[in-house]
Every structure is written in structure tokens, then in C-alpha cells.
Design a protein around this motif. Structure first.
Motif, PDB file in Angstrom:
ATOM      1  N   GLY A  38      27.219  41.437  19.050  1.00 56.21           N
ATOM      2  CA  GLY A  38      27.628  40.193  18.400  1.00 56.21           C
ATOM      3  C   GLY A  38      26.999  38.972  19.037  1.00 56.21           C
ATOM      4  N   ASP A  39      26.977  38.946  20.375  1.00 53.10           N
ATOM      5  CA  ASP A  39      26.343  37.840  21.092  1.00 53.10           C
ATOM      6  C   ASP A  39      24.852  37.775  20.768  1.00 53.10           C
ATOM      7  N   PHE A  40      24.220  38.944  20.814  1.00 54.13           N
ATOM      8  CA  PHE A  40      22.781  39.014  20.563  1.00 54.13           C
ATOM      9  C   PHE A  40      22.464  38.526  19.149  1.00 54.13           C
ATOM     10  N   ALA A  41      23.265  38.923  18.167  1.00 55.78           N
ATOM     11  CA  ALA A  41      23.050  38.492  16.776  1.00 55.78           C
ATOM     12  C   ALA A  41      23.170  36.980  16.650  1.00 55.78           C
ATOM     13  N   LYS A  42      24.158  36.385  17.319  1.00 53.98           N
ATOM     14  CA  LYS A  42      24.342  34.926  17.265  1.00 53.98           C
ATOM     15  C   LYS A  42      23.161  34.200  17.915  1.00 53.98           C
ATOM     16  N   LEU A  43      22.698  34.724  19.046  1.00 56.97           N
ATOM     17  CA  LEU A  43      21.548  34.112  19.717  1.00 56.97           C
ATOM     18  C   LEU A  43      20.299  34.204  18.844  1.00 56.97           C
ATOM     19  N   CYS A  44      20.112  35.339  18.187  1.00 53.24           N
ATOM     20  CA  CYS A  44      18.967  35.501  17.286  1.00 53.24           C
ATOM     21  C   CYS A  44      19.052  34.525  16.112  1.00 53.24           C
ATOM     22  N   GLU A  45      20.239  34.354  15.580  1.00 53.06           N
ATOM     23  CA  GLU A  45      20.457  33.409  14.476  1.00 53.06           C
ATOM     24  C   GLU A  45      20.125  31.993  14.933  1.00 53.06           C
ATOM     25  N   TRP A  46      20.593  31.621  16.123  1.00 53.76           N
ATOM     26  CA  TRP A  46      20.308  30.299  16.695  1.00 53.76           C
ATOM     27  C   TRP A  46      18.794  30.107  16.818  1.00 53.76           C
ATOM     28  N   PHE A  47      18.108  31.115  17.355  1.00 57.80           N
ATOM     29  CA  PHE A  47      16.658  31.016  17.539  1.00 57.80           C
ATOM     30  C   PHE A  47      15.949  30.854  16.193  1.00 57.80           C
ATOM     31  N   GLU A  48      16.316  31.678  15.222  1.00 60.42           N
ATOM     32  CA  GLU A  48      15.644  31.643  13.918  1.00 60.42           C
ATOM     33  C   GLU A  48      15.806  30.285  13.236  1.00 60.42           C
ATOM     34  N   GLU A  49      16.985  29.670  13.366  1.00 60.08           N
ATOM     35  CA  GLU A  49      17.197  28.344  12.779  1.00 60.08           C
ATOM     36  C   GLU A  49      16.236  27.325  13.382  1.00 60.08           C
ATOM     37  N   ARG A  50      16.083  27.339  14.675  1.00 66.86           N
ATOM     38  CA  ARG A  50      15.201  26.384  15.331  1.00 66.86           C
ATOM     39  C   ARG A  50      13.730  26.722  15.079  1.00 66.86           C
ATOM     40  N   TRP A  51      13.419  27.997  15.018  1.00 61.51           N
ATOM     41  CA  TRP A  51      12.044  28.422  14.724  1.00 61.51           C
ATOM     42  C   TRP A  51      11.632  27.896  13.343  1.00 61.51           C
ATOM     43  N   ASP A  52      12.530  28.007  12.387  1.00 58.80           N
ATOM     44  CA  ASP A  52      12.241  27.546  11.024  1.00 58.80           C
ATOM     45  C   ASP A  52      12.079  26.030  10.959  1.00 58.80           C
ATOM     46  N   GLU A  53      12.711  25.300  11.868  1.00 59.43           N
ATOM     47  CA  GLU A  53      12.612  23.841  11.897  1.00 59.43           C
ATOM     48  C   GLU A  53      11.386  23.346  12.670  1.00 59.43           C
ATOM     49  N   ALA A  54      10.709  24.248  13.358  1.00 56.86           N
ATOM     50  CA  ALA A  54       9.622  23.865  14.255  1.00 56.86           C
ATOM     51  C   ALA A  54       8.277  23.843  13.529  1.00 56.86           C
ATOM     52  N   GLU A  55       7.314  23.180  14.158  1.00 57.49           N
ATOM     53  CA  GLU A  55       5.963  23.066  13.630  1.00 57.49           C
ATOM     54  C   GLU A  55       5.052  24.120  14.266  1.00 57.49           C
ATOM     55  N   PRO A  56       4.162  24.713  13.489  1.00 57.92           N
ATOM     56  CA  PRO A  56       3.183  25.648  14.072  1.00 57.92           C
ATOM     57  C   PRO A  56       2.381  24.943  15.158  1.00 57.92           C
ATOM     58  N   PHE A  57       2.136  25.650  16.243  1.00 60.86           N
ATOM     59  CA  PHE A  57       1.460  25.046  17.395  1.00 60.86           C
ATOM     60  C   PHE A  57       0.465  26.005  18.046  1.00 60.86           C
ATOM     61  N   LYS A  58       0.293  27.203  17.478  1.00 60.42           N
ATOM     62  CA  LYS A  58      -0.545  28.180  18.175  1.00 60.42           C
ATOM     63  C   LYS A  58      -2.014  27.786  18.203  1.00 60.42           C
ATOM     64  N   GLU A  59      -2.515  27.127  17.151  1.00 60.77           N
ATOM     65  CA  GLU A  59      -3.921  26.718  17.158  1.00 60.77           C
ATOM     66  C   GLU A  59      -4.172  25.662  18.227  1.00 60.77           C
ATOM     67  N   GLU A  60      -3.270  24.683  18.305  1.00 59.51           N
ATOM     68  CA  GLU A  60      -3.402  23.649  19.341  1.00 59.51           C
ATOM     69  C   GLU A  60      -3.281  24.272  20.731  1.00 59.51           C
ATOM     70  N   PHE A  61      -2.332  25.194  20.874  1.00 57.28           N
ATOM     71  CA  PHE A  61      -2.113  25.885  22.140  1.00 57.28           C
ATOM     72  C   PHE A  61      -3.376  26.651  22.538  1.00 57.28           C
ATOM     73  N   LEU A  62      -3.954  27.363  21.580  1.00 55.36           N
ATOM     74  CA  LEU A  62      -5.168  28.133  21.836  1.00 55.36           C
ATOM     75  C   LEU A  62      -6.332  27.213  22.215  1.00 55.36           C
ATOM     76  N   ASN A  63      -6.486  26.104  21.502  1.00 50.41           N
ATOM     77  CA  ASN A  63      -7.554  25.165  21.833  1.00 50.41           C
ATOM     78  C   ASN A  63      -7.433  24.645  23.263  1.00 50.41           C
ATOM     79  N   LEU A  64      -6.197  24.373  23.694  1.00 50.21           N
ATOM     80  CA  LEU A  64      -5.981  23.893  25.066  1.00 50.21           C
ATOM     81  C   LEU A  64      -6.302  24.981  26.080  1.00 50.21           C
ATOM     82  N   LEU A  65      -5.948  26.212  25.773  1.00 51.07           N
ATOM     83  CA  LEU A  65      -6.218  27.323  26.689  1.00 51.07           C
ATOM     84  C   LEU A  65      -7.727  27.582  26.810  1.00 51.07           C
ATOM     85  N   ASP A  66      -8.437  27.388  25.731  1.00 50.68           N
ATOM     86  CA  ASP A  66      -9.871  27.693  25.708  1.00 50.68           C
ATOM     87  C   ASP A  66     -10.735  26.645  26.421  1.00 50.68           C
ATOM     88  N   ARG A  67     -10.161  25.509  26.769  1.00 46.49           N
ATOM     89  CA  ARG A  67     -10.941  24.441  27.415  1.00 46.49           C
ATOM     90  C   ARG A  67     -11.397  24.835  28.795  1.00 46.49           C
TER      91      ARG A  67
END
Length: 199
Positions: A170-199
Motif C-alpha cells: 500500500g505504501d509503495f503504491a501511494k509513493l508510485c502514484e505520487w511520483f507519477e503525478e509529478r512526472w506527468d507535470e514535469a518537462e522533458p529534460f533528457k536532451e538538455e541533460f545529455l548535451n551537458l554530459l557530452d561537453r
């Protein structure tokens, strides 16, 4: 002990430091799917400060809700702040083989489609949440760790931190739900992250 059993891992962090990530990179790099949600707000403006500036809590909540609806300029500003933080984290790394392997390894995980990164811009992400989805869900679906530890050397080794690990379904399900809500509200950042790593 937990990571080798994982088919996926999700991390939500107020701050992401490569120096801290380096200590777990080898184990994390073996996880098939990883999602990293990082904060895009380091302004120091907290809910308490906003509430203190208004006469009524309801008024403060309305104001906070307004601030969470970002215009394109504010979104861009949050993403740029996130990029600055990651760039500084890279610059602070020792220039040794371990650090280079960590940066290269993170970039490889993104290129392989195994690591996705988003930046939370809808408010302050101060939480530290680590979710581990296990390969054998019959035995245990997964576990979560929540607490005060950022993914930093200080958070993992030096500071006096307090974290709670739970494998209760039950705890794990609630934490996953919390994460998914915030993930859905967030902006994609992997391309920017990758560009910074590649410098």
C-alpha cells in the motif's frame, strides 16, 4: 542490495549531484529502466515564506496555485536553472577516471533509452524519493525510500540524514502514484541533460 533486484527505478530529487550519483553509478547502470525527476527551482522561495507574506492561508494557497501555472518565459527560466545546476555539478567533479566513467555512463544510459530525465517546474520539488520496482513482483512488488537524503556525497555519506524504507504494498503504491503525478507535470529534460554530459 536493492538495485540488482530491480527492473526499474524512479528517483525524485530536490538536488542531483554527480558526485553523489557516482557512488551508486555501477549498481544503477545495471537497472534496465531509470527515471530521474529533478527540481528546477533553487530560488529559496518556500511555501512558508509565501504564507508569511499573506494574511490568510487560503490567500497564500491561491497565490501558490497561480505561481504553479507557468508562462513560457517562466518555464524556460526553470529549465535554464536546471541546466545551470547540472553544469555546476559536472564542473565540481574531480577530473579522475571514476568521474569520467560516471559522466560517460550516464550519457550512454540516455542514448540506450534506459534513462529518462525530467525537470519539475510546477513548484519546488524538495522531496527525496527513491522507488525500486522488483523483477519478481510475486515475491515483492517493490520498495520505496523517502527521507532527507539528496543524491549527493553529503546526503549519502556525511550528513546526519533520516530516511524510511518501506516495502509495504500500500505504501509503495501511494509513493508510485505520487511520483507519477509529478512526472506527468514535469518537462522533458533528457536532451538538455545529455548535451551537458557530452561537453
Amino acid at each position: 542490495k536493492v538495485l540488482p533486484r530491480c527492473k526499474a527505478a524512479n528517483f525524485a530529487l530536490g538536488y542531483f549531484f554527480l558526485s553523489g550519483y557516482r557512488t551508486i553509478h555501477e549498481a544503477v547502470s545495471k537497472v534496465p529502466r531509470i527515471r530521474l525527476l529533478i527540481s528546477g527551482n533553487v530560488s529559496g522561495e518556500t511555501v512558508d515564506a509565501i504564507v508569511a507574506g499573506y494574511k490568510a492561508l487560503d490567500t497564500a494557497r491561491v497565490e501558490l496555485d497561480k505561481r504553479r501555472i507557468l508562462n513560457p518565459e517562466a518555464r524556460h527560466s526553470k529549465v535554464e536553472e536546471g541546466k545551470r545546476e547540472v553544469r555546476e555539478s559536472i564542473e565540481l567533479l574531480d577530473t579522475d577516471a571514476s568521474s569520467e566513467n560516471t559522466v560517460r555512463g550516464l550519457a550512454d544510459l540516455i542514448r540506450q533509452g534506459r534513462l529518462d530525465v525530467r525537470i519539475y517546474i510546477k513548484g519546488t520539488l524538495h522531496a527525496k524519493c527513491y522507488l525500486f520496482h522488483y523483477e519478481d513482483p510475486i515475491q515483492e512488488v517493490g520498495s520505496g525510500i523517502v527521507g532527507s537524503s539528496n543524491l549527493s556525497i553529503s546526503g549519502l555519506v556525511h550528513n546526519s540524514e533520516l530516511n524510511l524504507k518501506t516495502n509495504h504494498p500500500g505504501d509503495f503504491a501511494k509513493l508510485c502514484e505520487w511520483f507519477e503525478e509529478r512526472w506527468d507535470e514535469a518537462e522533458p529534460f533528457k536532451e538538455e541533460f545529455l548535451n551537458l554530459l557530452d561537453r
